[in-house]
Design an enzyme around this catalytic site. Structure first.
Site, PDB file in Angstrom:
ATOM      1  N   LYS A 166      45.415  -8.393  37.795  1.00  0.00           N
ATOM      2  CA  LYS A 166      46.429  -7.397  37.416  1.00  0.00           C
ATOM      3  C   LYS A 166      47.311  -7.952  36.309  1.00  0.00           C
ATOM      4  O   LYS A 166      47.598  -7.273  35.311  1.00  0.00           O
ATOM      5  CB  LYS A 166      47.283  -7.009  38.638  1.00  0.00           C
ATOM      6  CG  LYS A 166      46.542  -6.136  39.629  1.00  0.00           C
ATOM      7  CD  LYS A 166      47.268  -5.969  40.962  1.00  0.00           C
ATOM      8  CE  LYS A 166      46.389  -5.182  41.934  1.00  0.00           C
ATOM      9  NZ  LYS A 166      46.899  -5.107  43.299  1.00  0.00           N
TER      10      LYS A 166
ATOM     11  N   GLN B 191      51.770  -6.883  46.734  1.00  0.00           N
ATOM     12  CA  GLN B 191      50.360  -7.018  47.105  1.00  0.00           C
ATOM     13  C   GLN B 191      50.211  -7.039  48.632  1.00  0.00           C
ATOM     14  O   GLN B 191      50.936  -7.752  49.329  1.00  0.00           O
ATOM     15  CB  GLN B 191      49.790  -8.312  46.482  1.00  0.00           C
ATOM     16  CG  GLN B 191      48.298  -8.499  46.663  1.00  0.00           C
ATOM     17  CD  GLN B 191      47.447  -7.464  45.918  1.00  0.00           C
ATOM     18  OE1 GLN B 191      47.868  -6.884  44.922  1.00  0.00           O
ATOM     19  NE2 GLN B 191      46.255  -7.222  46.408  1.00  0.00           N
TER      20      GLN B 191
ATOM     21  N   ASP C 109      51.907   1.802  42.955  1.00  0.00           N
ATOM     22  CA  ASP C 109      50.800   1.939  43.911  1.00  0.00           C
ATOM     23  C   ASP C 109      50.682   3.378  44.411  1.00  0.00           C
ATOM     24  O   ASP C 109      49.643   3.771  44.943  1.00  0.00           O
ATOM     25  CB  ASP C 109      51.066   1.056  45.143  1.00  0.00           C
ATOM     26  CG  ASP C 109      50.308  -0.263  45.112  1.00  0.00           C
ATOM     27  OD1 ASP C 109      49.202  -0.290  44.555  1.00  0.00           O
ATOM     28  OD2 ASP C 109      50.829  -1.249  45.670  1.00  0.00           O
TER      29      ASP C 109
HETATM   30  N1  GUN Z   1      45.649  -4.928  48.474  1.00  0.00           N
HETATM   31  C1  GUN Z   1      44.393  -4.441  48.290  1.00  0.00           C
HETATM   32  N2  GUN Z   1      44.418  -3.339  47.513  1.00  0.00           N
HETATM   33  C2  GUN Z   1      45.708  -3.130  47.189  1.00  0.00           C
HETATM   34  C3  GUN Z   1      46.368  -2.143  46.399  1.00  0.00           C
HETATM   35  O1  GUN Z   1      45.769  -1.213  45.836  1.00  0.00           O
HETATM   36  N3  GUN Z   1      47.715  -2.278  46.285  1.00  0.00           N
HETATM   37  C4  GUN Z   1      48.406  -3.265  46.915  1.00  0.00           C
HETATM   38  N4  GUN Z   1      49.730  -3.296  46.768  1.00  0.00           N
HETATM   39  N5  GUN Z   1      47.824  -4.197  47.650  1.00  0.00           N
HETATM   40  C5  GUN Z   1      46.485  -4.118  47.794  1.00  0.00           C
END
Ligand code: GUN
Length: 288
Positions: free
Chosen positions: A53, A97, A120
């Site tokens: 990311k 996350q 998100d």
């Molecule tokens: N962990 C796995 N996929 C995601 C996601 O799309 N967003 C977040 N915040 N954590 C994750």
């Protein structure tokens, strides 16, 4: 034989567009869009996701920071950091996350992120807006799926869409997005009876169960569009989706591979959401 929907190619096209817009807006606004990612603990998969990311955000011209905390951080300290980011004018998007350590309440964390910075799309305000047809920030994987269908020119209206999986992150939001595009939507889950028969009716199938090769080739209707959200390891440690790709490929008109299908789109949509949040924040209305 089906056409492979290449998530890497679609992603790179969309990323080029996002980078161009970021460059223009940076000049007009005097700062780039800012994305803050919070990572708690040392989970190896989360470390890789967060690194990707951050790397993508930087490539596209965003200001990106990763805030790392040990898994001993208290819930209060984490919530306080989120509030600080909510009030930071240089931050447009906040992502915590997941998963989080057990002593931290994920829902409380989600509620604390300002909805207008919730890139998100998990906050109940964003989920609720999606449900009533006034979406603002939409969860990244479902949004990526719709963008892939649109990119491939696949018509959604009037089609029978079957979704396997009812998670808040994928199953439910993708169902709502498909419904808003006038598909007839069925959501299946672990208690669904006669699952193969229901899947056999799908013009568009979205598999989001998290079980390697769960969907068999003879469940696929001739000419169906198959979107595979799963990322699993098979018995040989190979990355595979929720769909038996080799078999399904013989029946589907279009199919997403794993890896290289839905996966790359999720990060691209995170960048897209951050750009939308930035535009709203600085008063240049984001479209969605
Ligand atoms: N962990 C796995 N996929 C995601 C996601 O799309 N967003 C977040 N915040 N954590 C994750």
């Amino acid at each position: 034989m089906s056409k492979i929907i290449d998530g890497k190619v679609i992603s790179s096209r969309l990323r080029e567009e996002i980078a161009r817009e970021v460059e223009q807006l940076k000049k007009a606004v005097g700062r780039p869009p800012g994305l803050s990612v919070i990572l708690v603990g040392e989970d190896p998969a989360s470390q890789i996701y967060v690194r990707n990311k951050e790397k993508t955000a930087k490539e596209l011209g965003f200001k990106s920071e990763v805030i790392r905390f040990p898994d001993t951080i208290s819930e209060n300290d984490l919530l306080r950091k989120i509030e600080e980011l909510n009030n930071d004018q240089s931050v447009d998007g906040i992502l915590v996350q997941l998963p989080l350590p057990e002593h931290i309440d994920e829902f409380k964390v989600t509620l604390t992120i300002a909805p207008e910075k919730d890139v998100d799309g998990f906050h109940p305000v964003n989920m609720g807006r999606l449900l009533i047809g006034k979406p603002y920030l939409v969860p990244c994987t479902p949004l990526g799926i719709i963008k892939m269908l649109d990119y491939e020119g696949i018509e959604i209206e009037g089609k029978k869409a079957v979704i396997i999986g009812r998670s808040n992150i994928v199953g439910k939001p993708v169902a709502i997005l498909l419904l808003q595009r006038n598909a007839t939507v069925t959501i299946c889950h672990s208690r669904t009876r006669n699952l193969p028969d229901i899947v056999r009716e799908a013009d568009i199938l979205v598999a989001a169960v998290g079980k390697a090769k769960f969907v068999k080739g003879d469940w696929i209707k001739e000419g169906a569009v198959v979107i595979d959200v799963g990322i699993n390891r098979d018995e040989n440690g190979k990355l595979v989706g929720d769909v038996d790709f080799e078999e399904a490929q013989k029946k589907a008109s279009h199919i997403t591979p794993v890896p290289g299908g839905v996966g790359p789109m999720t990060i691209t949509m995170l960048m897209y959401n951050t750009l939308q949040a930035f535009k709203k924040h600085v008063g240049m209305e984001g479209e969605q």
